[in-house]
Design a protein around this motif. Structure first.
Motif, PDB file in Angstrom:
ATOM      1  N   GLY A   1     -13.678  -9.797   7.663  1.00 39.33           N
ATOM      2  CA  GLY A   1     -12.811  -8.636   7.548  1.00 39.33           C
ATOM      3  C   GLY A   1     -11.346  -9.045   7.557  1.00 39.33           C
ATOM      4  O   GLY A   1     -10.521  -8.510   6.813  1.00 39.33           O
ATOM      5  N   TRP A   2     -11.018 -10.033   8.411  1.00 43.84           N
ATOM      6  CA  TRP A   2      -9.654 -10.557   8.442  1.00 43.84           C
ATOM      7  C   TRP A   2      -9.299 -11.188   7.100  1.00 43.84           C
ATOM      8  O   TRP A   2      -8.219 -10.950   6.551  1.00 43.84           O
ATOM      9  N   ILE A   3     -10.207 -11.989   6.559  1.00 43.38           N
ATOM     10  CA  ILE A   3      -9.956 -12.621   5.259  1.00 43.38           C
ATOM     11  C   ILE A   3      -9.809 -11.559   4.174  1.00 43.38           C
ATOM     12  O   ILE A   3      -8.898 -11.610   3.346  1.00 43.38           O
ATOM     13  N   GLY A   4     -10.716 -10.580   4.188  1.00 41.86           N
ATOM     14  CA  GLY A   4     -10.710  -9.558   3.152  1.00 41.86           C
ATOM     15  C   GLY A   4      -9.501  -8.656   3.188  1.00 41.86           C
ATOM     16  O   GLY A   4      -9.006  -8.218   2.140  1.00 41.86           O
ATOM     17  N   ASP A   5      -9.001  -8.332   4.382  1.00 42.21           N
ATOM     18  CA  ASP A   5      -7.845  -7.444   4.514  1.00 42.21           C
ATOM     19  C   ASP A   5      -6.519  -8.191   4.511  1.00 42.21           C
ATOM     20  O   ASP A   5      -5.466  -7.576   4.341  1.00 42.21           O
ATOM     21  N   LYS A   6      -6.572  -9.505   4.715  1.00 41.75           N
ATOM     22  CA  LYS A   6      -5.338 -10.283   4.799  1.00 41.75           C
ATOM     23  C   LYS A   6      -5.145 -11.201   3.592  1.00 41.75           C
ATOM     24  O   LYS A   6      -4.054 -11.293   3.039  1.00 41.75           O
ATOM     25  N   VAL A   7      -6.202 -11.892   3.184  1.00 37.42           N
ATOM     26  CA  VAL A   7      -6.111 -12.863   2.089  1.00 37.42           C
ATOM     27  C   VAL A   7      -6.567 -12.257   0.768  1.00 37.42           C
ATOM     28  O   VAL A   7      -5.961 -12.481  -0.283  1.00 37.42           O
ATOM     29  N   GLY A   8      -7.661 -11.509   0.823  1.00 39.09           N
ATOM     30  CA  GLY A   8      -8.169 -10.890  -0.390  1.00 39.09           C
ATOM     31  C   GLY A   8      -9.645 -10.580  -0.300  1.00 39.09           C
ATOM     32  O   GLY A   8     -10.395 -11.284   0.387  1.00 39.09           O
ATOM     33  N   ARG A   9     -10.080  -9.505  -0.975  1.00 37.01           N
ATOM     34  CA  ARG A   9     -11.498  -9.140  -0.985  1.00 37.01           C
ATOM     35  C   ARG A   9     -12.320 -10.228  -1.699  1.00 37.01           C
ATOM     36  O   ARG A   9     -13.392 -10.601  -1.253  1.00 37.01           O
ATOM     37  N   ARG A  10     -11.800 -10.722  -2.812  1.00 35.04           N
ATOM     38  CA  ARG A  10     -12.536 -11.650  -3.663  1.00 35.04           C
ATOM     39  C   ARG A  10     -12.887 -12.963  -2.960  1.00 35.04           C
ATOM     40  O   ARG A  10     -14.056 -13.380  -2.985  1.00 35.04           O
TER      41      ARG A  10
ATOM     42  N   LYS B   1     -16.159 -14.309 -11.757  1.00 37.22           N
ATOM     43  CA  LYS B   1     -15.436 -13.612 -12.823  1.00 37.22           C
ATOM     44  C   LYS B   1     -14.787 -12.307 -12.371  1.00 37.22           C
ATOM     45  O   LYS B   1     -14.058 -11.676 -13.146  1.00 37.22           O
ATOM     46  N   VAL B   2     -15.050 -11.906 -11.135  1.00 41.89           N
ATOM     47  CA  VAL B   2     -14.541 -10.622 -10.644  1.00 41.89           C
ATOM     48  C   VAL B   2     -13.066 -10.727 -10.273  1.00 41.89           C
ATOM     49  O   VAL B   2     -12.638 -11.690  -9.627  1.00 41.89           O
ATOM     50  N   GLU B   3     -12.276  -9.747 -10.683  1.00 38.26           N
ATOM     51  CA  GLU B   3     -10.860  -9.716 -10.335  1.00 38.26           C
ATOM     52  C   GLU B   3     -10.664  -9.056  -8.970  1.00 38.26           C
ATOM     53  O   GLU B   3     -11.507  -8.301  -8.493  1.00 38.26           O
ATOM     54  N   GLU B   4      -9.517  -9.346  -8.374  1.00 34.17           N
ATOM     55  CA  GLU B   4      -9.191  -8.781  -7.073  1.00 34.17           C
ATOM     56  C   GLU B   4      -9.035  -7.259  -7.163  1.00 34.17           C
ATOM     57  O   GLU B   4      -8.713  -6.706  -8.227  1.00 34.17           O
ATOM     58  N   SER B   5      -9.285  -6.576  -6.051  1.00 33.24           N
ATOM     59  CA  SER B   5      -9.145  -5.126  -5.993  1.00 33.24           C
ATOM     60  C   SER B   5      -7.711  -4.705  -6.311  1.00 33.24           C
ATOM     61  O   SER B   5      -6.753  -5.254  -5.756  1.00 33.24           O
ATOM     62  N   PRO B   6      -7.530  -3.719  -7.209  1.00 36.03           N
ATOM     63  CA  PRO B   6      -6.172  -3.262  -7.527  1.00 36.03           C
ATOM     64  C   PRO B   6      -5.470  -2.638  -6.327  1.00 36.03           C
ATOM     65  O   PRO B   6      -4.252  -2.749  -6.190  1.00 36.03           O
ATOM     66  N   ILE B   7      -6.217  -2.000  -5.455  1.00 37.17           N
ATOM     67  CA  ILE B   7      -5.620  -1.400  -4.261  1.00 37.17           C
ATOM     68  C   ILE B   7      -5.121  -2.479  -3.320  1.00 37.17           C
ATOM     69  O   ILE B   7      -4.044  -2.369  -2.722  1.00 37.17           O
ATOM     70  N   PHE B   8      -5.894  -3.586  -3.190  1.00 38.09           N
ATOM     71  CA  PHE B   8      -5.428  -4.681  -2.344  1.00 38.09           C
ATOM     72  C   PHE B   8      -4.194  -5.336  -2.955  1.00 38.09           C
ATOM     73  O   PHE B   8      -3.272  -5.742  -2.234  1.00 38.09           O
ATOM     74  N   LYS B   9      -4.144  -5.452  -4.277  1.00 36.50           N
ATOM     75  CA  LYS B   9      -2.960  -6.006  -4.920  1.00 36.50           C
ATOM     76  C   LYS B   9      -1.726  -5.166  -4.594  1.00 36.50           C
ATOM     77  O   LYS B   9      -0.633  -5.698  -4.359  1.00 36.50           O
ATOM     78  N   ASP B  10      -1.897  -3.838  -4.576  1.00 31.72           N
ATOM     79  CA  ASP B  10      -0.782  -2.960  -4.209  1.00 31.72           C
ATOM     80  C   ASP B  10      -0.340  -3.205  -2.771  1.00 31.72           C
ATOM     81  O   ASP B  10       0.855  -3.233  -2.470  1.00 31.72           O
ATOM     82  N   LEU B  11      -1.318  -3.370  -1.879  1.00 25.02           N
ATOM     83  CA  LEU B  11      -0.988  -3.636  -0.482  1.00 25.02           C
ATOM     84  C   LEU B  11      -0.194  -4.932  -0.339  1.00 25.02           C
ATOM     85  O   LEU B  11       0.773  -5.005   0.424  1.00 25.02           O
ATOM     86  N   MET B  12      -0.611  -5.962  -1.070  1.00 23.29           N
ATOM     87  CA  MET B  12       0.099  -7.239  -1.018  1.00 23.29           C
ATOM     88  C   MET B  12       1.505  -7.101  -1.585  1.00 23.29           C
ATOM     89  O   MET B  12       2.479  -7.630  -1.023  1.00 23.29           O
TER      90      MET B  12
END
Length: 443
Positions: A87-96, A219-230
């Motif tokens: 969860g830390w990795i997914g919310d801090k570094v990225g879902r992918r 091949k999956v791209e990062e979540s667009p919502i997470f990109k906005d957060l970053m």
């Protein structure tokens, strides 16, 4: 809602998502969930039919079965730790990146179980190594499902989140079909051959399945919502701490609403397979085949429940799923107690269909309980705290058989209890839902 909690809710974001991209992400999440459930259900079936005899051979029959289920439960106990870590990795570094690591861990751990020496070869080291690999599975699964759901939901149009989240959930019956099918095939082997090497084949198949899943996930791209957060520097420093501090009510609701989907599933599969074959003396092939039929029915229920949740809300669907399962618990076990193959198959199929009503919409409900900056952690923690709690239910139900003189009423009571708790979670969950909106869809 408190002022502090309200501050955690996401600002409105304008995220452009194409329908094709949303489907692609959901399918990639689905593939990972297939591998997750294949591995987990495979271990549960082996715990009921194999590990008690080959890895705990110095114990009497009941003690060996309890030890086998205890090892099964170890994976669930590790899941909240995995939820916090990934969860830390997914919310801090990225879902992918979190999803790529978890899927490799799950596949490798499962495949290695297929090459483990048994107790007769290396003694006590065998069950210890089995428990360690189960622990690795648990850590990885702690982050896998929450990330898969988060990615699917965050790529989906807001009004279609129910169906895309349900697509991830279809990974459960497909994984069940693959694992039960693999076991059904090797059970056709002579008993000596099955014990010697046949049971290992389904575990070894995890390696090629991992390669397929990893190829799709890369091949999956990062979540667009997470990109906005970053981009806006809104990620949380320690997501798990913030979930406990500011969203603990939501975490409780998430845990309650997920109980039946996890615990009920294993009660009606892992425990019932063990109860039918070891206590009632029903041929184990009949028990495994019943789970295959139930898995097919589960796919259709998942699709229908996911679509229905878009109309009335996932919390309401969860609530009614819990109520209906609770009402059916005792009649289902009465059918199983008849020892009739038809009645057993009917009971397992109906039981799985009822449990699936709540499970099908868990992804959509849990994802909308938490704001984007805490979503991966919140979803993973809620689901896996439920998993850690309910993972030991087959063990508890088996232990209760000694109290009830092998009667099934103890197991039925357990199923009623978790059904009602999930109904309560669904009721309150519908009132706490949040979402990242608006999401604009490119047709």
């Amino acid at each position: 809602m408190s002022q502090t909690e309200e501050n955690l809710l996401p600002r409105e974001r304008l995220t452009t998502v194409s329908g094709a991209d949303a489907g692609k992400i959901a399918r990639a999440a689905f593939v990972g969930t297939v591998l997750e459930w294949y591995d987990y259900f495979l271990f549960g079936t082996a715990a009921a039919l194999v590990f008690n005899r080959l890895f705990f051979t110095e114990l009497d029959q009941t003690a060996a079965l309890l030890a086998s289920f205890a090892t099964f439960g170890v994976g669930f106990a590790a899941r909240p730790i995995g939820a916090i870590l990934f969860g830390w990795i997914g919310d801090k570094v990225g879902r992918r990146p979190a999803l790529l690591v978890t899927i490799v861990m799950i596949g490798v751990a499962t495949g290695l179980i297929g090459v483990l020496p048994d107790f007769g070869s290396i003694g006590l080291a065998a069950p210890i190594m089995l428990a360690v690999l189960r622990l690795v599975q648990g850590l990885a699964v702690g982050g896998e499902w929450g990330g898969a759901v988060t990615m699917a939901v965050e790529h989906a149009p807001a009004e279609k989140r129910g169906r895309f989240a349900a697509l991830v959930q279809i990974g459960s019956p497909v994984g069940t079909l693959l694992s039960s099918g693999a076991f059904a095939v090797v059970l056709l082997l002579p008993a000596e051959t099955f014990d010697a090497w046949g049971w290992r084949v389904p575990f070894l198949l995890a390696f090629p399945l991992l390669l397929v899943a990893l190829y799709i996930r890369v091949k999956v791209e990062e979540s667009p919502i997470f990109k906005d957060l970053m981009a806006e520097e809104e990620t949380s420093k320690v997501p798990a701490v913030e979930v406990f501090r500011f969203a603990w009510k939501r975490l409780i609701v998430a845990t309650l609403s997920a109980l039946l989907g996890v615990g009920g599933f294993y009660m009606i599969t892992t425990f019932v397979v063990s109860y039918g074959s070891n206590t009632l003396g029903v041929d184990r092939q009949i028990m495994v085949n019943a789970t295959l039929i139930a898995a097919v029915a589960q796919i259709f229920v998942t699709v229908i429940a996911g679509r229905f949740s878009e109309r009335i809300g996932p919390g309401i669907v969860t609530m009614w799923g819990g109520i209906l399962t609770g009402l059916a618990a005792f009649p289902l076990f009465w059918l199983i107690d008849t020892k009739s193959p038809l009645a057993i198959t009917l009971a397992i199929t109906i039981g799985i269909m009822l449990v699936t009503i709540a499970y099908a919409v868990s992804g959509a409900l849990l994802a909308e309980l938490f704001p984007a900056k805490l979503r991966y952690s919140g979803v993973a923690m809620g689901y896996n705290i439920a998993g850690a709690t309910s993972g030991f239910l087959p063990l508890i139900a088996t232990a209760m058989l000694t109290i009830s003189n092998n009667a099934s009423w103890g197991a039925a009571i357990i199923l009623v209890a978790i059904s009602l708790l999930t109904a309560i979670g669904g009721f309150f969950g519908e009132r706490l839902r949040v979402s990242d909106k608006p999401i604009v869809v490119d047709a």
